[in-house]
Scaffold this motif. Structure first.
Motif, PDB file in Angstrom:
ATOM      1  N   ARG A  70       0.808  -1.228   0.000  1.00 36.19           N
ATOM      2  CA  ARG A  70       0.000   0.000   0.000  1.00 36.19           C
ATOM      3  C   ARG A  70       0.836   1.270   0.000  1.00 36.19           C
ATOM      4  O   ARG A  70       0.582   2.179  -0.803  1.00 36.19           O
ATOM      5  N   PRO A  71       1.870   1.409   0.867  1.00 42.54           N
ATOM      6  CA  PRO A  71       2.694   2.625   0.758  1.00 42.54           C
ATOM      7  C   PRO A  71       3.427   2.732  -0.570  1.00 42.54           C
ATOM      8  O   PRO A  71       3.627   3.832  -1.080  1.00 42.54           O
ATOM      9  N   GLY A 131       0.926   4.146  -2.971  1.00 44.43           N
ATOM     10  CA  GLY A 131       0.664   5.556  -2.684  1.00 44.43           C
ATOM     11  C   GLY A 131       1.755   6.473  -3.192  1.00 44.43           C
ATOM     12  O   GLY A 131       1.486   7.451  -3.915  1.00 44.43           O
ATOM     13  N   PHE A 132       3.009   6.191  -2.862  1.00 44.50           N
ATOM     14  CA  PHE A 132       4.106   7.048  -3.321  1.00 44.50           C
ATOM     15  C   PHE A 132       4.382   6.842  -4.808  1.00 44.50           C
ATOM     16  O   PHE A 132       4.869   7.766  -5.480  1.00 44.50           O
ATOM     17  N   VAL A 181      10.833   2.604   2.175  1.00 39.48           N
ATOM     18  CA  VAL A 181       9.835   1.582   2.498  1.00 39.48           C
ATOM     19  C   VAL A 181      10.332   0.202   2.110  1.00 39.48           C
ATOM     20  O   VAL A 181      10.210  -0.774   2.867  1.00 39.48           O
ATOM     21  N   THR A 222       7.305   2.711   8.531  1.00 39.13           N
ATOM     22  CA  THR A 222       6.425   3.817   8.154  1.00 39.13           C
ATOM     23  C   THR A 222       7.254   5.029   7.733  1.00 39.13           C
ATOM     24  O   THR A 222       8.234   5.388   8.394  1.00 39.13           O
ATOM     25  N   VAL A 223       6.859   5.666   6.662  1.00 34.66           N
ATOM     26  CA  VAL A 223       7.558   6.844   6.154  1.00 34.66           C
ATOM     27  C   VAL A 223       7.283   8.023   7.077  1.00 34.66           C
ATOM     28  O   VAL A 223       6.143   8.216   7.526  1.00 34.66           O
ATOM     29  N   THR A 255       6.119  12.685   3.590  1.00 36.62           N
ATOM     30  CA  THR A 255       4.837  12.595   2.884  1.00 36.62           C
ATOM     31  C   THR A 255       4.264  13.975   2.590  1.00 36.62           C
ATOM     32  O   THR A 255       3.795  14.250   1.483  1.00 36.62           O
ATOM     33  N   PHE A 291      -2.389   3.254   2.402  1.00 36.48           N
ATOM     34  CA  PHE A 291      -1.488   3.461   1.283  1.00 36.48           C
ATOM     35  C   PHE A 291      -0.352   4.424   1.628  1.00 36.48           C
ATOM     36  O   PHE A 291       0.695   4.381   1.006  1.00 36.48           O
ATOM     37  N   GLY A 292      -0.551   5.283   2.610  1.00 39.68           N
ATOM     38  CA  GLY A 292       0.511   6.188   3.022  1.00 39.68           C
ATOM     39  C   GLY A 292       1.243   5.701   4.239  1.00 39.68           C
ATOM     40  O   GLY A 292       2.072   6.410   4.792  1.00 39.68           O
ATOM     41  N   GLY A 293       1.005   4.495   4.672  1.00 38.06           N
ATOM     42  CA  GLY A 293       1.626   3.966   5.881  1.00 38.06           C
ATOM     43  C   GLY A 293       0.573   3.434   6.829  1.00 38.06           C
ATOM     44  O   GLY A 293      -0.631   3.502   6.567  1.00 38.06           O
ATOM     45  N   LYS A 294       1.036   2.899   7.930  1.00 38.73           N
ATOM     46  CA  LYS A 294       0.124   2.281   8.876  1.00 38.73           C
ATOM     47  C   LYS A 294      -0.720   3.328   9.587  1.00 38.73           C
ATOM     48  O   LYS A 294      -0.207   4.318  10.087  1.00 38.73           O
TER      49      LYS A 294
END
Length: 425
Positions: free
Chosen positions: A21-22, A25-26, A87, A93-94, A99, A409-412
């Motif tokens: 997911r991350p 997203g990125f 990642v 997590t970013v 972000t 998608f951007g992290g947990k």
């Protein structure tokens, strides 16, 4: 390979951390940035950074569209790639700043792209001022949610607290001879009244918190509508317009771009700055914050070390409700408007979305609320940019992003473990 270890009653279960997911997203940020670079129309882009009152005037900037769009888009793509590498290598997590930076440069490239090759001008300062203006009540509501949900109380009643604060602020200011500062004192008291009902039913009687919040929203809407029709429209002097005056901060208000946006505001906005900074520091750098987070994550363990769980939940619910009440005042005395039926128009629910998107942190909630405000400000400015796109389409963007954020998608994204669970000693 890095893994996440979770324990059950009998044994420990090792699960690999998902990076799908991350990465998606990125990856989308990088792809959109490249698309913006490849689709830049020929011509120039005109950007206005100052609008008059600033001491240092910056003339209208006319830049080649390829350069004006390409530079921020390229930076966004690079930051997205850096996040992707982090990642994939560490499976962690970013950081939030990475972000936000990638998204910020992508938004800048998108805005310049809108006016590239046209006679339209991008009024960046005006757009930022409108963003803060539209996001202010959302930030108050999101901070209310942080304070409440960090101790395990799901506050769906933010909408009702905003509406109650707007009503009390307008009525009390009118009865005080048009003094908005008196209304500013009454607004958080109204919010506390709604919050006390939420805490009473949720903590004392252990009623489902989501249902309680929904019922309180309907109750406040019904009461304010009844009093509006029965009192405010019938009696003179009960719903007059009064507005908090702007209080420019010397020197700071003359800074180009940021000065008019941040430091030429009224007392309510300055209170927002103070509340946001104080909450962030105290929540993560004080004994009070440690206790609050302990109650929200593991109330039984907090009780074991002597923390009164339910008392802490009561206090935080009332504190958060007061913050929401202040946000409600922005709809009336903050804007110089008289109270109207359902004047908040669902802002409390948007604040809840900002809370989730901000990962239950004050700084994250502020950034997410600003993003919602930016989308609303952009939708109002599309025609001035020469864009014929329906103005409702940009309003959908924050909600789509919120869905992606909740999906991870951007992290947990994880709420406090004890959220919505009543505690019985």
């Amino acid at each position: 390979m890095t893994a996440v270890v979770t324990e059950t009653e009998d044994t420990a279960v090792v699960k690999p951390r998902s990076v799908t997911r991350p990465v998606v997203g990125f990856g989308l940020i990088a792809v959109v940035a490249v698309v913006l670079i490849l689709t830049v129309p020929p011509g120039d882009a005109r950007v206005q950074l100052t609008r008059g009152p600033e001491a240092l005037q910056i003339p209208l900037m006319t830049l080649p569209a390829t350069l004006a769009v390409g530079v921020p888009a390229a930076i966004a793509a690079v930051l997205a790639v850096v996040a992707l590498v982090q990642v994939l290598r560490t499976r962690r997590t970013v950081p939030m700043w990475l972000t936000v930076a990638a998204g910020g440069f992508l938004l800048l490239a998108f805005l310049v792209h809108l006016v590239s090759g046209k006679s339209s001008v991008l009024p960046l300062t005006d757009l930022l001022a409108s963003t803060l203006f539209l996001a202010t009540p959302l930030m108050f509501g999101a901070l209310c949610g942080v304070v409440c949900e960090r101790v395990g109380i799901v506050n769906i009643a933010i909408e009702g607290q905003l509406l109650g604060g707007a009503f009390a602020g307008a009525v009390v200011a009118s009865l005080a001879g048009g003094n908005p500062y008196v209304g500013l004192v009454a607004a958080p008291i109204a919010g506390v009244g709604v919050g006390a009902l939420l805490a009473w039913f949720s903590i004392r009687y252990q009623v489902n918190q989501v249902i309680t919040g929904v019922v309180l929203n309907v109750l406040v809407l019904g009461l304010t509508t009844f009093f509006f029709k029965g009192l405010l429209t019938e009696l003179d002097g009960w719903n007059d317009r009064s507005r908090l005056p702007a209080l420019p901060i010397p020197l700071l208000s003359d800074i180009p771009v940021l000065g008019p946006v941040l430091f030429r505001q009224n007392l309510l906005v300055y209170l927002l700055y103070a509340i946001a900074i104080t909450l962030h520091v105290y929540l993560f750098r004080s004994r009070w914050g440690l206790r609050v987070r302990a109650v929200g994550e593991h109330p039984k363990a907090a009780d074991t070390v002597g923390i009164d769980v339910n008392r802490t939940r009561w206090r935080n619910t009332l504190l958060g409700s007061a913050i929401a009440g202040l946000g409600g005042a922005f709809f009336t005395i903050g804007q110089g408007l008289a109270f109207g039926i359902d004047i908040t128009a669902g802002s409390g629910f948007i604040a809840l979305a900002a809370l989730i998107l901000g990962r239950w942190t004050p700084s994250g909630a502020i950034v997410a609320a600003l993003f919602f405000g930016f989308a609303a400000a952009l939708s109002q400015s599309l025609r001035s940019f020469g864009v014929t796109l329906d103005s409702n389409i940009p309003l959908m963007i924050p909600y789509i992003v919120t869905l992606f954020a909740v999906a991870g998608f951007g992290g947990k994204v994880r709420p406090p473990a004890a959220e919505g669970i009543p505690y019985v000693k």
